[in-house]
Design a protein around this motif. Structure first.
Motif: not given
Length: 296
Positions: A28-29, A99-102, A183-187, A213-218
């Protein structure tokens, strides 16, 4: 911190975005650092939530990065008492946005996974040649069976021990939705729309390139109020950053019964999985795993 944990801005003026989480986070980074419309204003620093091979505790963020941290991207964890998470939160500057993500996770695809008690780490295989155990395979190994007889015994015993995979899948679905609520980001919507039609999960938490790529986009979209950047340029940058091939060189083979039960569009008996420098079908893999074959 090693250089492969730090991506993006190199200038003294660049501020730090800490990304805390599991083995998905370094990828992701890397993708976020490809967003060049951030004008080299940020460096993206991976902070692990778990110890790496040979380490007793998770490695903390360096003081030089905590002095100028602009944002924490934090992967949600089931356990609230992770010492690494508690230590990081305690050291954040006052008012630092988060910002939180799953985490992507799908356990039902490998119903017999367990810790692997055999073997040792090697220079080329820090997680061992066979990182993930198989409880049925270990039982067959204890019988002293090898070769085709071992594979036949494994397939027979695994059929008799196979759990209800629809129940296991539903647990995964419920977990994903539960993560999303926190989370702020949904997957969950993306995973459920894709995991059957493509080789999405390589292990329960290692992913194909499209998923990264989708994780990075979101995540980038959720972080834009803090970091800036635009949608059109983001899409161009993410497209340009493709080609890394997914998370590593280890695709854990999937039992043919799981392929059928979960309706996967790949993984038929002749499907070849990448295993470091090798390519094996499920039966070729399980024969080597049972015998702990190191002749490769």
């Amino acid at each position: 911190m090693t250089d492969d944990w730090i991506h993006g801005g190199k200038t003294p003026q660049a501020r730090t975005v800490l990304i805390f989480g599991n083995c998905q986070v370094p990828f992701l980074a890397m993708m976020l650092a490809a967003l060049d419309d951030l004008n080299d204003d940020y460096r993206f620093v991976f902070v692990p939530n778990h110890p790496l091979p040979g380490e007793a505790v998770a490695r903390p963020a360096g003081e030089e990065h905590l002095r100028d941290v602009a944002l924490l991207l934090s992967q949600f964890e089931d356990r609230a008492d992770n010492p690494a998470a508690q230590a990081l939160r305690a050291r954040l500057p006052a008012g630092c946005p988060v910002v939180t993500f799953p985490s992507f996770i799908m356990n039902s695809i490998w119903p017999f996974e367990c810790p692997e008690p055999r073997g040792q780490a090697e220079p080329r295989y820090p997680w061992k040649r066979y990182p993930l155990g198989d409880m049925v395979g270990l039982q067959v190994a204890q019988l002293g069976l090898t070769g085709a007889i071992a594979v036949a015994a494994y397939l027979d015993l695994s059929r008799r021990k196979m759990p209800d995979l629809q129940v296991r899948l539903q647990r995964d679905v419920e977990r994903m939705h539960w993560y999303d609520t926190r989370c702020d980001v949904k997957l969950a919507d993306y995973v459920l729309a894709n995991f059957q039609r493509q080789h999405f999960f390589w292990t329960a938490g290692h992913l194909c390139e499209d998923a990264v790529v989708e994780l990075a986009r979101r995540v980038a979209t959720a972080a834009r109020p803090y970091l800036g950047g635009g949608v059109q340029r983001m899409e161009a940058c993410l497209a340009g950053a493709r080609g890394f091939g997914g998370m590593g060189d280890h695709q854990h083979p999937i039992h043919p019964m799981v392929v059928d039960a979960l309706g996967l569009a790949f993984g038929q008996p002749d499907h070849s999985y990448r295993w470091y420098s090798q390519n094996w079908t499920f039966c070729e893999y399980i024969e080597r795993y049972i015998g702990w074959d190191a002749d490769w």
